[in-house]
Design a protein around this motif. Structure first.
Motif, PDB file in Angstrom:
ATOM      1  N   VAL A  34      39.400 -22.231  -9.801  1.00  0.00           N
ATOM      2  CA  VAL A  34      38.141 -22.880 -10.146  1.00  0.00           C
ATOM      3  C   VAL A  34      38.026 -24.138  -9.278  1.00  0.00           C
ATOM      4  O   VAL A  34      38.907 -24.989  -9.276  1.00  0.00           O
ATOM      5  CB  VAL A  34      38.091 -23.274 -11.643  1.00  0.00           C
ATOM      6  CG1 VAL A  34      36.806 -24.030 -11.957  1.00  0.00           C
ATOM      7  CG2 VAL A  34      38.216 -22.039 -12.518  1.00  0.00           C
ATOM      8  N   LEU A  35      36.928 -24.218  -8.533  1.00  0.00           N
ATOM      9  CA  LEU A  35      36.627 -25.398  -7.733  1.00  0.00           C
ATOM     10  C   LEU A  35      35.605 -26.213  -8.511  1.00  0.00           C
ATOM     11  O   LEU A  35      34.493 -25.748  -8.757  1.00  0.00           O
ATOM     12  CB  LEU A  35      36.073 -25.013  -6.362  1.00  0.00           C
ATOM     13  CG  LEU A  35      35.618 -26.174  -5.483  1.00  0.00           C
ATOM     14  CD1 LEU A  35      36.771 -27.126  -5.167  1.00  0.00           C
ATOM     15  CD2 LEU A  35      34.980 -25.654  -4.203  1.00  0.00           C
ATOM     16  N   GLN A  36      36.020 -27.407  -8.942  1.00  0.00           N
ATOM     17  CA  GLN A  36      35.143 -28.281  -9.712  1.00  0.00           C
ATOM     18  C   GLN A  36      34.668 -29.421  -8.823  1.00  0.00           C
ATOM     19  O   GLN A  36      35.489 -30.122  -8.232  1.00  0.00           O
ATOM     20  CB  GLN A  36      35.871 -28.853 -10.919  1.00  0.00           C
ATOM     21  CG  GLN A  36      36.325 -27.802 -11.912  1.00  0.00           C
ATOM     22  CD  GLN A  36      37.194 -28.402 -12.996  1.00  0.00           C
ATOM     23  OE1 GLN A  36      38.142 -29.128 -12.712  1.00  0.00           O
ATOM     24  NE2 GLN A  36      36.866 -28.103 -14.243  1.00  0.00           N
ATOM     25  N   ILE A  37      33.360 -29.579  -8.760  1.00  0.00           N
ATOM     26  CA  ILE A  37      32.759 -30.676  -8.000  1.00  0.00           C
ATOM     27  C   ILE A  37      31.976 -31.529  -8.984  1.00  0.00           C
ATOM     28  O   ILE A  37      31.096 -31.034  -9.685  1.00  0.00           O
ATOM     29  CB  ILE A  37      31.830 -30.156  -6.890  1.00  0.00           C
ATOM     30  CG1 ILE A  37      32.635 -29.313  -5.899  1.00  0.00           C
ATOM     31  CG2 ILE A  37      31.124 -31.315  -6.199  1.00  0.00           C
ATOM     32  CD1 ILE A  37      31.795 -28.555  -4.911  1.00  0.00           C
ATOM     33  N   MET A  38      32.347 -32.796  -9.054  1.00  0.00           N
ATOM     34  CA  MET A  38      31.656 -33.736  -9.915  1.00  0.00           C
ATOM     35  C   MET A  38      30.840 -34.646  -9.008  1.00  0.00           C
ATOM     36  O   MET A  38      31.370 -35.197  -8.040  1.00  0.00           O
ATOM     37  CB  MET A  38      32.688 -34.543 -10.709  1.00  0.00           C
ATOM     38  CG  MET A  38      32.125 -35.317 -11.851  1.00  0.00           C
ATOM     39  SD  MET A  38      33.432 -36.155 -12.788  1.00  0.00           S
ATOM     40  CE  MET A  38      34.155 -34.789 -13.661  1.00  0.00           C
TER      41      MET A  38
END
Length: 161
Positions: A34-38
């Motif tokens: 999972v690639l999480q971008i905030m």
């Protein structure tokens, strides 16, 4: 440069071009990555679902071309939220006066966990007043940090602070 730094380097110009700023990039999971971008808006307005969708579409296109992640992954784009992580030096200035929790990589004055009121930054040192007294941590020594959800923080986030 590790994978997350490489991904952040790839996506930042696109995200900034859309009028947002990258707050944090995380890659987790081995079997189903999972690639999480905030991200947050540069104009200070609250993030909407449409903002996240715009970033997701644009970033997906860039990542498809650059292909920094060889395995299959899920992309998640979100806003930092009220009790947000503190990831950039300027976050400690911006949220001075609010309560935060910090964890250091290397012990400072015999401890690694700090909870108290942020006092800003002095010469690359993050200043925090804790129950045990004032502490100063080198920014590069901070492993993770986040704001603590308080009534003051909620009021400020609603523009009542």
């Amino acid at each position: 440069m590790d994978a997350v730094e490489r991904i952040e380097q790839i996506i930042t110009p696109t995200v900034e071009g859309l009028g947002y700023e990258v707050v944090r990039v995380q890659l987790s999971g081995s079997k189903s990555a999972v690639l999480q971008i905030m991200a947050e808006r540069t104009d200070g307005a609250p993030m909407t679902v449409e903002d996240c969708a715009d970033i997701s579409r644009s970033v997906s296109a860039v990542l498809d071309v650059e292909d920094p992640i060889k395995a299959a992954y899920t992309l998640e784009v979100s806003s930092p939220g009220i009790d947000r992580p503190l990831t950039r030096l300027k976050d400690y200035e911006r949220f001075a006066g609010f309560e935060a929790k910090l964890e250091s990589r290397v012990a400072v004055d015999g401890r690694k966990r700090f909870k108290g009121i942020l006092k800003g930054v002095e010469d690359n040192l993050v200043c925090i007043d804790t129950e045990q007294g004032a502490a100063k941590l080198e920014f590069d020594n901070i492993l993770r940090a986040k704001l603590v959800l308080t009534d003051d923080l909620i009021r400020a986030s609603q523009g009542q602070g």
